[in-house]
Design an enzyme around this catalytic site. Sequence first.
Site, short mmCIF file in Angstrom:
data_model
loop_
_atom_site.label_atom_id
_atom_site.label_comp_id
_atom_site.label_asym_id
_atom_site.label_seq_id
_atom_site.Cartn_x
_atom_site.Cartn_y
_atom_site.Cartn_z
N SER A 51 1.05 -1.54 -0.41
CA SER A 51 -0.04 -0.21 -0.23
C SER A 51 1.20 1.34 -0.05
O SER A 51 1.88 1.00 0.50
CB SER A 51 -0.58 0.16 1.18
OG SER A 51 -1.24 1.12 1.61
N TYR A 85 -1.23 0.25 9.96
CA TYR A 85 -1.64 -0.48 9.01
C TYR A 85 -0.35 -0.57 8.19
O TYR A 85 -0.18 -1.82 7.75
CB TYR A 85 -3.32 0.15 8.36
CG TYR A 85 -3.25 -0.53 7.05
CD1 TYR A 85 -3.56 -1.65 6.78
CD2 TYR A 85 -2.61 0.22 5.81
CE1 TYR A 85 -4.27 -1.86 5.58
CE2 TYR A 85 -3.42 -0.47 4.61
CZ TYR A 85 -3.98 -1.28 4.15
OH TYR A 85 -4.37 -1.56 3.12
N LYS A 102 2.28 -3.09 6.51
CA LYS A 102 2.46 -3.30 5.56
C LYS A 102 3.84 -3.82 4.71
O LYS A 102 4.59 -4.30 4.28
CB LYS A 102 1.65 -2.74 4.99
CG LYS A 102 -0.21 -3.18 4.58
CD LYS A 102 -0.64 -4.35 3.25
CE LYS A 102 -2.01 -4.00 3.38
NZ LYS A 102 -2.52 -6.14 2.78
#
Lengths: 333, 333
Positions: free
Chosen positions: B130, B154, B158
């Site tokens: 991402s 997040y 990742k």
Amino acid sequence: MKVLITGGAGFLGQRLARELLARGALHLAPHGASAEPEPITELVLLDVTRASGPDDVRVRIEVGDIAQRDVLERAIDAQTAVVFHLAAIVSAQAEADFDLGMRINLDATRILLDVCRARGHKPRVVFTSSVAVYGGELPEEVQEDTALNPQSSYGTQKAMVELLLCDYSRRGFIDGRALRLPTVSVRPGKPNAAASSFASAIVREPLNGETTACPVSGATRVWLLSPRKAVQCLVAGSEIDAAALGERRTVNLPGVSASVDEMVETLSKVGGEAAVARIEWVPDERVEKIVESWPASWDTARARALGFAGDGSFRAIVQAYMEDELHVPHKRH
Amino acid sequence: MKVLITGGAGFLGQRLARELLARGALHLAPHGASAEPEPITELVLLDVTRASGPDDVRVRIEVGDIAQRDVLERAIDAQTAVVFHLAAIVSAQAEADFDLGMRINLDATRILLDVCRARGHKPRVVFTSSVAVYGGELPEEVQEDTALNPQSSYGTQKAMVELLLCDYSRRGFIDGRALRLPTVSVRPGKPNAAASSFASAIVREPLNGETTACPVSGATRVWLLSPRKAVQCLVAGSEIDAAALGERRTVNLPGVSASVDEMVETLSKVGGEAAVARIEWVPDERVEKIVESWPASWDTARARALGFAGDGSFRAIVQAYMEDELHVPHKRH
């Protein structure tokens, strides 16, 4: 306050323990505050083997596997103001035993961070990261914003922990500082399973009248920090104000860039040609590959601005070893 | 061969499944080899909720918690040639529930990689990373060698998985590819817990005659990829030759950079002022903080050289949505 050193039986852990006991206190108040340094009332040395000392009433020795939560819960309580997390599976060993490296370098560290988080008082966690987080195609001088691209499992695990430590800090679970150490040399004692072990051995063994095998070529350039300065940087890393670090919790510590040839030249000046003749050149591709993926130098402007100091030269590194370990008094030149 | 999609009940998983079934085969032979594409004999759709389709004899639907090893062992066997690992706790949810994010985004992925490793045949693993791996002070255009500095849990998770996937690939446990996706927009359906959810909603809802709240300012710039192109990139990511990736297993996929104001301007051309009037401006600091830490654009030279293609413009992204989801035929301009 209490202080914990994981890997407390190791060489750096032992040296750090002696330094902390000699200082007796740490200055953890925000920069500019006039508060006195806070005395260290208890220094916990945790390791998988029993730390042999130092013999001091403030020292509590704990033996255990740091991948087990109860071991860390015993070592960290709400009075633990600073954790120096040095315990690790070193580079070549983590490459040889992937699962062991993951268990200690990643999983145990995560448990440590979670125990700190559960205590709820946001302790300072000083984590020793490494040159090995870098790799691949690198600029001549690595910059603060150079992307990490580790080429070893050890470097991967260190880089993952850095990310975790930054996120735990951002969320207010801990107050973390990841210090990227150059290769620490000259270490006393025996060679270990670190790929960088030769960097100490090619100075130490010849000065002790022993032969040693150098697994890399003379052109190989390494980024070095003496144990003396490494310990001072660890202490500085615990005392630095979080606000000074800003959004970046990693610090590339100062180092000295030296080729193996330059190291040998310094050895010849200190120990003569007889010392140099004790180095056998036995290339080891496995070690070369790891070591050559590491940066030979990085920009130290941020570290110096934050107050971290390294060695002046490779000669100074050897001098520090002779003074600290061989007890040869410093000669003025 | 068998193919697994985790998150197979999700929007992107479902679209990818339809695309793979329509193609019927994947070309996994090294570049330049003349071998025919290999037919997909089984497509496993694994998710925590039951995938509603596609209705096809090749599809096997599995329901389970991907943080449980036996669930992944059921879904991956020695015939699994490609795993598309899309399952994730999205950005704002991982920020709100740290432990859940760690469990699914990190722990489950590690189990997935370990099950692949245990199977011993080095399957291809296409992982959706991402924009959120970047953050902090960024250059105007992020480069391939820009350091990761995620400002959300997040993004941290990742980035950690990227490191793991690279190391698993380097060691020969898997053949991994981490594709960094721009914000995928315009998504159909309902808003979700992603901080980027608004990017779809401010186009989708007004075109459906519904009001929507935009949590960020008009000046906020986002990096976008249509679902149609995202699915094509995922397929390309599975087919690309490992040798072409070199030592870097991450790819910054192509995107279109658009400010919210520019998106609204395009909306006005497509849906008129009535559509624009359906956007309510309700700043949400929590969302703004996450979204503004992401890069608004990155260099796509490497992705394009590797054969990945993005959208031509934001107008093209809206057009793709209208064709694919609203079934409005393409008009030539």
